[in-house]
Structure formats: structure tokens, C-alpha cells
Write a protein that holds these residues in place. Structure first.
Motif, PDB file in Angstrom:
ATOM      1  N   PRO A  84       0.807  -1.221   0.000  1.00  0.00           N
ATOM      2  CA  PRO A  84       0.000   0.000   0.000  1.00  0.00           C
ATOM      3  C   PRO A  84       0.842   1.275   0.000  1.00  0.00           C
ATOM      4  CG  PRO A  84      -0.959  -1.614   1.484  1.00  0.00           C
ATOM      5  CD  PRO A  84       0.363  -2.174   1.042  1.00  0.00           C
ATOM      6  N   VAL A  85       1.950   1.277   0.740  1.00  0.00           N
ATOM      7  CA  VAL A  85       2.820   2.454   0.783  1.00  0.00           C
ATOM      8  C   VAL A  85       3.409   2.744  -0.588  1.00  0.00           C
ATOM      9  CG1 VAL A  85       5.008   3.354   1.693  1.00  0.00           C
ATOM     10  CG2 VAL A  85       3.373   2.242   3.228  1.00  0.00           C
ATOM     11  N   LEU A  86       3.930   1.726  -1.255  1.00  0.00           N
ATOM     12  CA  LEU A  86       4.523   1.928  -2.574  1.00  0.00           C
ATOM     13  C   LEU A  86       3.475   2.364  -3.595  1.00  0.00           C
ATOM     14  CD1 LEU A  86       7.014  -1.068  -2.737  1.00  0.00           C
ATOM     15  CD2 LEU A  86       7.579   1.355  -2.490  1.00  0.00           C
ATOM     16  N   LEU A  87       2.276   1.832  -3.492  1.00  0.00           N
ATOM     17  CA  LEU A  87       1.210   2.230  -4.422  1.00  0.00           C
ATOM     18  C   LEU A  87       0.826   3.693  -4.218  1.00  0.00           C
ATOM     19  CD1 LEU A  87      -1.073  -0.928  -4.484  1.00  0.00           C
ATOM     20  CD2 LEU A  87       0.389  -0.080  -6.330  1.00  0.00           C
ATOM     21  N   ARG A  88       0.852   4.168  -2.966  1.00  0.00           N
ATOM     22  CA  ARG A  88       0.534   5.580  -2.733  1.00  0.00           C
ATOM     23  C   ARG A  88       1.622   6.480  -3.309  1.00  0.00           C
ATOM     24  NH1 ARG A  88      -1.403   3.564   2.300  1.00  0.00           N
ATOM     25  NH2 ARG A  88       0.512   4.138   3.390  1.00  0.00           N
ATOM     26  N   ILE A  89       2.886   6.087  -3.136  1.00  0.00           N
ATOM     27  CA  ILE A  89       3.990   6.870  -3.705  1.00  0.00           C
ATOM     28  C   ILE A  89       3.913   6.862  -5.225  1.00  0.00           C
ATOM     29  CG2 ILE A  89       6.496   7.047  -3.905  1.00  0.00           C
ATOM     30  CD1 ILE A  89       6.624   5.693  -1.097  1.00  0.00           C
ATOM     31  N   LYS A  90       3.662   5.695  -5.784  1.00  0.00           N
ATOM     32  CA  LYS A  90       3.541   5.559  -7.242  1.00  0.00           C
ATOM     33  C   LYS A  90       2.401   6.431  -7.776  1.00  0.00           C
ATOM     34  CE  LYS A  90       2.632   1.790 -10.588  1.00  0.00           C
ATOM     35  NZ  LYS A  90       1.288   2.165 -11.012  1.00  0.00           N
ATOM     36  N   ALA A  91       1.256   6.409  -7.098  1.00  0.00           N
ATOM     37  CA  ALA A  91       0.121   7.207  -7.545  1.00  0.00           C
ATOM     38  C   ALA A  91       0.450   8.696  -7.520  1.00  0.00           C
ATOM     39  CB  ALA A  91      -1.103   6.923  -6.665  1.00  0.00           C
ATOM     40  N   ARG A  92       1.207   9.125  -6.523  1.00  0.00           N
ATOM     41  CA  ARG A  92       1.551  10.547  -6.423  1.00  0.00           C
ATOM     42  C   ARG A  92       2.441  10.986  -7.589  1.00  0.00           C
ATOM     43  NH1 ARG A  92       0.329  15.634  -5.763  1.00  0.00           N
ATOM     44  NH2 ARG A  92       1.850  16.876  -4.584  1.00  0.00           N
ATOM     45  N   ILE A  93       3.456  10.208  -7.936  1.00  0.00           N
ATOM     46  CA  ILE A  93       4.327  10.650  -9.025  1.00  0.00           C
ATOM     47  C   ILE A  93       3.620  10.536 -10.374  1.00  0.00           C
ATOM     48  CG2 ILE A  93       6.405  10.087  -7.710  1.00  0.00           C
ATOM     49  CD1 ILE A  93       6.835   7.691  -9.520  1.00  0.00           C
ATOM     50  N   GLU A  94       2.687   9.593 -10.488  1.00  0.00           N
ATOM     51  CA  GLU A  94       1.956   9.465 -11.744  1.00  0.00           C
ATOM     52  C   GLU A  94       0.934  10.589 -11.939  1.00  0.00           C
ATOM     53  OE1 GLU A  94       2.405   4.675 -12.594  1.00  0.00           O
ATOM     54  OE2 GLU A  94       0.516   5.440 -11.751  1.00  0.00           O
ATOM     55  N   VAL A  96       1.878  13.631 -11.829  1.00  0.00           N
ATOM     56  CA  VAL A  96       2.628  14.680 -12.528  1.00  0.00           C
ATOM     57  C   VAL A  96       3.394  14.145 -13.727  1.00  0.00           C
ATOM     58  CG1 VAL A  96       2.822  16.060 -10.428  1.00  0.00           C
ATOM     59  CG2 VAL A  96       4.650  14.447 -11.008  1.00  0.00           C
ATOM     60  N   SER A  97       3.420  12.838 -13.900  1.00  0.00           N
ATOM     61  CA  SER A  97       4.180  12.227 -14.992  1.00  0.00           C
ATOM     62  C   SER A  97       3.233  11.712 -16.069  1.00  0.00           C
ATOM     63  CB  SER A  97       5.032  11.062 -14.469  1.00  0.00           C
ATOM     64  OG  SER A  97       5.683  10.397 -15.534  1.00  0.00           O
ATOM     65  N   THR A  98       3.707  11.731 -17.310  1.00  0.00           N
ATOM     66  CA  THR A  98       2.942  11.107 -18.394  1.00  0.00           C
ATOM     67  C   THR A  98       3.209   9.613 -18.464  1.00  0.00           C
ATOM     68  OG1 THR A  98       4.708  11.600 -19.977  1.00  0.00           O
ATOM     69  CG2 THR A  98       2.942  13.226 -19.748  1.00  0.00           C
ATOM     70  N   SER A  99       4.167   9.114 -17.682  1.00  0.00           N
ATOM     71  CA  SER A  99       4.521   7.698 -17.684  1.00  0.00           C
ATOM     72  C   SER A  99       3.727   6.944 -16.629  1.00  0.00           C
ATOM     73  CB  SER A  99       6.018   7.515 -17.419  1.00  0.00           C
ATOM     74  OG  SER A  99       6.788   8.025 -18.477  1.00  0.00           O
ATOM     75  N   ARG A 100       3.560   5.628 -16.878  1.00  0.00           N
ATOM     76  CA  ARG A 100       2.963   4.716 -15.913  1.00  0.00           C
ATOM     77  C   ARG A 100       3.984   3.626 -15.659  1.00  0.00           C
ATOM     78  NH1 ARG A 100       0.789   8.580 -15.482  1.00  0.00           N
ATOM     79  NH2 ARG A 100      -1.424   9.110 -15.571  1.00  0.00           N
ATOM     80  N   PHE A 101       4.277   3.389 -14.391  1.00  0.00           N
ATOM     81  CA  PHE A 101       5.380   2.510 -14.020  1.00  0.00           C
ATOM     82  C   PHE A 101       4.856   1.168 -13.531  1.00  0.00           C
ATOM     83  CE2 PHE A 101       6.650   6.934 -13.234  1.00  0.00           C
ATOM     84  CZ  PHE A 101       7.744   7.021 -14.081  1.00  0.00           C
ATOM     85  N   PRO A 130      13.689   5.076 -22.132  1.00  0.00           N
ATOM     86  CA  PRO A 130      12.982   4.848 -20.871  1.00  0.00           C
ATOM     87  C   PRO A 130      12.859   6.121 -20.049  1.00  0.00           C
ATOM     88  CG  PRO A 130      15.227   4.042 -20.712  1.00  0.00           C
ATOM     89  CD  PRO A 130      15.010   4.421 -22.156  1.00  0.00           C
ATOM     90  N   VAL A 131      11.789   6.194 -19.302  1.00  0.00           N
ATOM     91  CA  VAL A 131      11.601   7.242 -18.296  1.00  0.00           C
ATOM     92  C   VAL A 131      11.839   6.611 -16.931  1.00  0.00           C
ATOM     93  CG1 VAL A 131       9.951   8.819 -17.220  1.00  0.00           C
ATOM     94  CG2 VAL A 131       9.981   8.532 -19.715  1.00  0.00           C
ATOM     95  N   ILE A 132      12.733   7.220 -16.168  1.00  0.00           N
ATOM     96  CA  ILE A 132      13.050   6.740 -14.825  1.00  0.00           C
ATOM     97  C   ILE A 132      12.590   7.791 -13.831  1.00  0.00           C
ATOM     98  CG2 ILE A 132      14.855   5.961 -13.244  1.00  0.00           C
ATOM     99  CD1 ILE A 132      14.520   4.142 -15.662  1.00  0.00           C
ATOM    100  N   GLY A 133      11.732   7.379 -12.901  1.00  0.00           N
ATOM    101  CA  GLY A 133      11.217   8.289 -11.886  1.00  0.00           C
ATOM    102  C   GLY A 133      11.875   8.024 -10.549  1.00  0.00           C
TER     103      GLY A 133
END
Length: 220
Positions: A84-94, A96-101, A130-133
């Protein structure tokens, strides 16, 4: 300090680099750092160099979608499932990003003696551009980039900052997006620090295109 989607584009040759200095608030950054430090099954991996088994100078963990196996420097990592923690961090950067990780490599730098050497995240499985976030929690460390002349790996020396080299401070709660051209034309590292340095956790989000990722770099 509150979170902010303010960013600055950093002018580099043959690449795209964007820094969000405060994408995560101070409170959220501390909470995420503590959750990751306690909740992740950190691994002390070893690589073989010159016939000797040596520990990587940092702790690591690999998470992602099923099938995003990652292999680098003789180390093979099967992805743990998203937390759940990683998914929340991932959702936050996505946001502002056009990429989906679909995967993320975690690095835990316990003090200034921990580091990562020059490398580029240029595995074929990441595609041609590649896009690296990159998300940073904890103590700020200098992040260095150097232009790869004719695709050659950057040497250990760094020298003065200029057109072909750059040092960035990555603050607690920051998000750095390395876009088109950065992995093809630039190498990056987190050098050791001679003076006492606090703990840092870095997350590098990426998208593996359907096959296991096998690094071409000797990452030590």
C-alpha cells in the motif's frame, strides 16, 4: 513544509530532466521513510568482482507487477508484490508524470559509505527511451550526472561542473524524472561521502516492457 507540484526543467544536452523539489510534504516524507525502513525486507546483495564476492554498498529491494523479474550484475530479483505504501507513492508521481510505471528498485543508503557507481538504466527491456522516476526520502545527497561521449561509460573521475557534467541536490521528498535521452546519453551515480551523512531511501520507478530486465552494467 507542504507538498508542491512546482518543478524546474534542468537544461542538459541530449536529454530531458525535470525536478520536483517538494512533491511530498515533510510529514509524508518522514512517514514514508519510516514505513519503508521498517516494512521492507531489505537485502544485502553480493556481486563477484575479480574472483571475489563483494557486498553491494547499500541495501536493496525490488517490487513490481508479476513478471517484472530484474537481473543485474549477476543478481536476479523476483518482484515482491506492491505494498500500500509503494502504491501511494507511485500514484503521487503518476499525477505529474505522463509515464505509468510497473516496477521499482529501492535503495537504502545507511550512511555516507553507501553509494552507487556510474551506470545508466539502459536495459533493452526498458525500451529505447525509458523514463526513470526517482523519489528521495531522508538526508539529501549529491547526485552526479556525466555525459557519455559516443555512448562510452563515464569514467570514475568527475571534475568541475560544466556542460557535460552536473551535480544535483535531491532533497527529502523530491521527485526527479529522467526522460528521453538521459539513459542513452548520460550516466549517473551517488558517490560516497567522506563526512557523516544521514540515512536515505531512494526509489527508482521504471517500466519493463514484457521481459525480464537484465542490466548491462557492473553496478558496484
Amino acid at each position: 513544509m507542504p507538498s508542491s507540484t512546482a518543478f524546474r526543467d534542468i537544461a542538459v544536452v541530449d536529454g530531458a530532466l525535470r525536478l520536483y523539489p517538494r512533491l511530498f510534504s515533510v510529514e509524508a516524507s518522514k512517514r514514508y521513510f519510516d514505513d519503508l525502513k521498517r516494512g521492507v525486507d531489505w537485502q544485502s546483495e553480493h556481486i563477484t568482482m575479480f574472483g571475489r564476492s563483494l557486498p553491494l554498498p547499500r541495501l536493496t529491494a525490488w517490487f513490481g507487477d508479476p513478471g517484472t523479474r530484474y537481473t543485474y550484475s549477476g543478481i536476479s530479483a523476483e518482484p515482491a508484490g506492491w505494498t500500500p505504501v509503494l502504491l501511494r507513492i507511485k500514484a503521487r508521481i503518476e499525477e505529474v508524470s505522463t509515464s505509468r510505471f510497473n516496477s521499482v528498485l529501492l535503495n537504502y543508503y545507511r550512511d555516507g559509505r553507501d553509494s552507487v557507481s556510474w551506470h545508466s538504466d539502459d536495459e533493452p527491456e526498458l525500451g529505447p527511451e525509458p523514463v526513470i522516476g526517482s523519489v528521495s526520502f531522508g538526508s539529501e545527497r549529491p547526485f552526479q550526472l556525466r555525459y557519455r561521449t559516443n555512448g562510452a561509460a563515464a569514467p570514475d573521475s568527475f571534475g568541475e561542473q560544466g556542460r557535460d557534467r552536473l551535480t544535483l541536490g535531491l532533497p527529502n521528498g523530491s521527485y526527479l524524472e529522467m526522460g528521453a535521452g538521459m539513459q542513452r546519453n548520460w550516466a549517473h551515480r551517488l558517490p560516497k561521502r567522506p563526512r557523516p551523512t544521514g540515512e536515505r531511501i531512494n526509489l527508482t520507478f521504471r517500466t519493463i516492457l514484457g521481459r525480464r530486465a537484465e542490466s548491462l552494467n557492473a553496478d558496484y
